[in-house]
Motif scaffolding. Structure first.
Motif, PDB file in Angstrom:
ATOM      1  N   PRO A 140       0.835  -1.201   0.000  1.00 50.19           N
ATOM      2  CA  PRO A 140       0.000   0.000   0.000  1.00 50.19           C
ATOM      3  C   PRO A 140       0.869   1.250   0.000  1.00 50.19           C
ATOM      4  O   PRO A 140       2.007   1.246   0.484  1.00 50.19           O
ATOM      5  N   GLN A 141       0.303   2.337  -0.528  1.00 52.07           N
ATOM      6  CA  GLN A 141       1.007   3.596  -0.708  1.00 52.07           C
ATOM      7  C   GLN A 141       1.697   4.091   0.566  1.00 52.07           C
ATOM      8  O   GLN A 141       2.874   4.433   0.575  1.00 52.07           O
ATOM      9  N   GLN A 142       0.946   4.080   1.691  1.00 51.20           N
ATOM     10  CA  GLN A 142       1.500   4.633   2.932  1.00 51.20           C
ATOM     11  C   GLN A 142       2.706   3.848   3.416  1.00 51.20           C
ATOM     12  O   GLN A 142       3.709   4.409   3.856  1.00 51.20           O
ATOM     13  N   GLU A 143       2.564   2.532   3.316  1.00 47.87           N
ATOM     14  CA  GLU A 143       3.649   1.656   3.743  1.00 47.87           C
ATOM     15  C   GLU A 143       4.887   1.965   2.903  1.00 47.87           C
ATOM     16  O   GLU A 143       6.005   2.022   3.401  1.00 47.87           O
ATOM     17  N   TRP A 144       4.660   2.162   1.594  1.00 48.62           N
ATOM     18  CA  TRP A 144       5.780   2.429   0.705  1.00 48.62           C
ATOM     19  C   TRP A 144       6.480   3.738   1.032  1.00 48.62           C
ATOM     20  O   TRP A 144       7.702   3.848   0.975  1.00 48.62           O
ATOM     21  N   GLN A 145       5.690   4.758   1.383  1.00 44.57           N
ATOM     22  CA  GLN A 145       6.303   6.054   1.656  1.00 44.57           C
ATOM     23  C   GLN A 145       7.317   5.961   2.801  1.00 44.57           C
ATOM     24  O   GLN A 145       8.372   6.591   2.764  1.00 44.57           O
ATOM     25  N   GLN A 146       6.984   5.149   3.792  1.00 50.32           N
ATOM     26  CA  GLN A 146       7.916   4.944   4.903  1.00 50.32           C
ATOM     27  C   GLN A 146       9.194   4.278   4.410  1.00 50.32           C
ATOM     28  O   GLN A 146      10.299   4.663   4.786  1.00 50.32           O
ATOM     29  N   ILE A 147       9.020   3.265   3.551  1.00 49.82           N
ATOM     30  CA  ILE A 147      10.192   2.565   3.016  1.00 49.82           C
ATOM     31  C   ILE A 147      11.070   3.548   2.251  1.00 49.82           C
ATOM     32  O   ILE A 147      12.289   3.618   2.441  1.00 49.82           O
ATOM     33  N   GLU A 148      10.417   4.349   1.420  1.00 49.63           N
ATOM     34  CA  GLU A 148      11.166   5.270   0.564  1.00 49.63           C
ATOM     35  C   GLU A 148      11.964   6.272   1.417  1.00 49.63           C
ATOM     36  O   GLU A 148      13.157   6.471   1.197  1.00 49.63           O
TER      37      GLU A 148
END
Lengths: 312, 484
Positions: free
Chosen positions: B87-95
């Motif tokens: 999901p988008q939010q999870e990805w933003q943290q990774i990025e």
């Protein structure tokens, strides 16, 4: 921008692709013509001639038809087999992967995989005809992609140079092999059905039978077959045509070095002039020597071209 | 679950399943995909798998297994068509997390090769640094063009049973795998075009453009239109497909060491038009092999004089030599401190708790609890030399203990992390089963530009219970969808 190493890979890719086609067609025509050939045509001789064309020792013939056809076509252990040549073409294409189109690369790679798949099934002479058809069809596809997915600049010129040089070589070799076959016919049989048969298979091996027939409007004989395959500048399987094409592409390659008076171009031009101004009557008495001389000239031109433009 | 494909899917509630809750409820980001898969039978899945396999073989996305060369067998990197969805939010943290990490790594590298402040401030132990195998003395007192060392970095992440991401390791030398991300995506679009149209999947195809822009941004000073090349060890390298793929998609030359030469401290390539100057080299040849005059004299893959041209600023190498000092597994344990030291921030993504065997109390803990730990050599990659305590024999553990005591600097230990699992189609049983996965995120750093590829490579361990996802250990991959 082109690396010299890549230029070398493209040239050899063209040569191997063309070589495969001739190996396949020659073997097919020889083998299948021999099945219903006039009586005195010796089966052993046909197999020998096929082996020689494919660079294997003659004494391979104590084996069966299947074994000979297998070794010529898909044997991995024979470094001259069609499969090995195709692998060499593919390795050259792989090395030049960033220069050729994805379409061309995938076609060559798929072609190799399909041919290699024959190694997983039992092999017999029927398999062989399928293999030859696969090769001829894929050759046509690949040549279409070379013409239609690459820049018509150095990259295509190099591949085409390889193709036309190799075709000039293979046509000369087929001619020499056939002259040898005919030389082995007993005197009494000359100008008989059996000689006609040999001229016919020569033309078919070079995919030239129909057009030769159409051009002269008579059954192929010694004079019209030789004239057609050597001197016709308008037919794409003739020696004359291929040398002219090789010259055209070599000019494109030579321009990269601003060097249009180089020795490969000079010798190629000289050979073309010889072909253009030689009459068949002048050489028909000793055709084999004429063909052999041409062949060594072509080999010398190819070597000169490589060291001049493609070394790295 | 009503769909036939997942009716017999077994869930181990102790492990985090990316697609299902412990009670076998579909996770929200997978709902549309499950809806679509209702129309598929196992026969369809088999056909699609076969189609994908053929497509990889025909594109030449294969690697040779050396013992198989006589029979001409080429292998594909196994591909599972069930995508992993983030999901988008999870990805933003990774990025954010991987960018933070790579910024810190870059500052660390600049520091340890120049001022060495972090040593003087006693945040990082001096002897640890100088015992790093990949610490490169030829990089001392030199700052590369654009002040960037790790232009391309691959960060390996896992999700633990607590549902949190952890960094497992940083790959700061020549990380590979990015071409699989793009090829996997291409294949998936052919197979599942209608599924794609129902999801907002972030594109991965701008990666080559971003990579080229990164290369151009670090060109030598004064070069406006730099000539960029990709240096490969050659067609027999297992990652050759990737090298060719990237060169083709960036429109730059794919060169080998023998295509290049150095003259008066400038690098040239041998073309049919004569020598042509080269400004930026994305090299996929290891440090040891890039210049026989400076490193291994027997190397035929490199270019004599390259390091001298590099240190003169006449050519940019990416990644810079010596970046291996940052992905040493013992250095990894200091990454949280390194982030705090250079950026003044808390790490966004956690490190896995790590014991350094060179410390007495930590060594004691490791030796006493070895069956609960993973032991890793600090200087190897590809899953080689690793001991997983719970899956080992007593003899293997005793041998490992002896090796550790023999060379304490060489080993670190971590708790056995429970990598998350993902439904994966298994040929042998013809059904979907849980398999462990990880994620390699790719980050590009140029002069005033950063980029994280939205997706990354999900690697999957194909044998049951196996925690090793490396392709050299029989791992496969999945397409990774970051939702927009």
């Amino acid at each position: 921008m082109m690396l010299s190493r890549i230029a070398n890979s493209l040239f050899w890719m063209g040569r191997y692709l063309e070589r495969i086609e001739h190996m396949a067609r020659f073997s097919k025509v020889q083998y299948y013509s021999s099945l219903d050939a006039p009586m005195s045509l010796n089966k052993k001789r046909v197999l020998e001639s096929m082996l020689e064309m494919n660079g294997l020792p003659k004494n391979f013939c104590k084996h069966t038809d299947e074994e000979v056809l297998f070794h010529i076509s898909i044997a991995r252990t024979n470094s001259y087999s069609i499969l090995s040549c195709l692998n060499a073409a593919r390795e050259n294409a792989r090395g030049a992967r960033d220069t050729i189109s994805s379409e061309l690369w995938e076609a060559i790679n798929t072609y190799y995989n399909k041919l290699n798949d024959y190694n997983t099934k039992p092999f017999d002479t029927d398999e062989f005809i399928d293999i030859v058809e696969l090769i001829l069809a894929n050759s046509a596809i690949i040549k279409g992609l070379i013409d239609n997915t690459l820049f018509h600049r150095e990259e295509r010129a190099l591949i085409c140079e390889g193709i036309h040089i190799e075709r000039a070589i293979q046509i000369s070799r087929i001619l020499i092999a056939k002259l040898d076959d005919i030389a082995h016919i007993e005197k009494s049989n000359l100008e008989s059905a059996i000689e006609t048969f040999h001229w016919g298979t020569l033309l078919k091996s070079a995919e030239s039978f129909d057009m030769c027939h159409r051009f002269y409007r008579k059954v192929p004989n010694k004079l019209n077959s030789l004239e057609f395959l050597l001197f016709n500048f308008e037919f794409p399987k003739s020696l004359a045509f291929n040398l002219a094409q090789a010259e055209r592409h070599l000019l494109t390659i030579a321009k990269t070095k601003n060097d249009v008076n180089s020795s490969p171009l000079y010798f190629l031009g000289k050979l073309i002039a010889k072909i253009r101004y030689t009459k068949l009557e002048e050489v028909s008495d000793d055709m084999t020597t004429f063909a052999n001389n041409n062949l060594s000239d072509i080999y010398r031109i190819a070597a000169g071209l490589e060291s001049k433009y493609l070394s790295y | 679950m009503s769909t036939s494909l997942f009716g017999n899917y077994e869930i181990d509630p102790k492990i985090f399943d990316e697609a299902f809750s412990p009670h076998k409820k579909q996770r929200i980001q997978y709902e549309k995909l499950f809806e679509e898969l209702k129309n598929y039978s196992f026969t369809d899945i088999n056909d699609l798998n076969e189609y994908a396999r053929r497509s990889f073989i025909n594109q030449g996305i294969t690697f040779n297994v050396y013992s198989d060369q006589d029979t001409g067998i080429e292998r594909i990197f196994p591909f599972d068509i069930f995508p992993r969805i983030i999901p988008q939010q999870e990805w933003q943290q990774i990025e954010k997390g991987v960018l933070q990490r790579n910024m810190a790594i870059n500052l660390f590298l600049k520091d340890i090769y120049n001022e060495k402040k972090i040593l003087k401030d006693k945040v990082f132990p001096t002897d640890l640094l100088f015992s790093c195998e990949f610490y490169n003395k030829h990089m001392l007192n030199f700052i590369p063009n654009g002040e960037i060392y790790t232009h391309v970095c691959g960060t390996d992440l896992i999700k633990h049973s607590d549902g949190e991401y952890y960094v497992l390791e940083d790959n700061a030398r020549c990380p590979s795998g990015v071409s699989y991300v793009m090829s996997n995506r291409d294949t998936m679009k052919k197979i599942f075009s209608h599924v794609f149209s129902r999801h907002q999947v972030q594109s991965v195809h701008e990666y080559p453009d971003q990579l080229l822009a990164t290369m151009q941004s670090v060109a030598p000073v004064g070069v406006d239109d730099p000539v960029c090349v990709l240096l490969t060890p050659g067609v027999y390298n297992s990652a050759y497909y990737e090298h060719a793929f990237l060169a083709l998609n960036m429109g730059i030359q794919l060169v080998e060491g023998r295509d290049l030469f150095v003259d008066k401290n400038f690098v040239y390539m041998k073309t049919i038009y004569g020598p042509k100057r080269v400004d930026v080299i994305y090299r996929r040849v290891d440090d040891d092999f890039i210049d026989p005059l400076v490193f291994r004299p027997d190397s035929r893959l490199g270019v004599a004089g390259l390091m001298s041209a590099y240190r003169d600023g006449n050519v940019t190498l990416m990644n810079a030599p010596g970046t291996g000092a940052a992905d040493d597994k013992a250095v990894y344990t200091y990454l949280p401190d390194i982030i705090k030291y250079y950026l003044g921030e808390e790490p966004i993504i956690k490190n896995v708790q790590t014991f350094r065997c060179e410390k007495d109390d930590e060594l004691k803990y490791v030796l006493e609890n070895i069956e609960k730990l993973v032991i890793k050599p600090v200087d190897q990659s590809g899953g080689y030399g690793i001991l997983i305590g719970s899956n080992s024999t007593k003899l293997e553990r005793e041998n490992m203990k002896a090796s550790i005591k023999n060379d304490r600097r060489k080993y670190i230990a971590q708790p056995i992390m429970s990598l998350s699992v993902h439904p994966t189609y298994i040929d042998e049983t013809s059904k979907y089963e849980q398999r462990h996965i990880d994620l390699r995120a790719f980050t590009l750093m140029g002069n005033d530009r950063q980029y994280v590829l939205k997706g990354g490579l999900t690697r999957v361990a194909l044998s049951r219970g196996n925690l090793m996802v490396n392709s050299s250990q029989g791992g496969g991959s999945k397409d990774t969808w970051v939702l927009g």
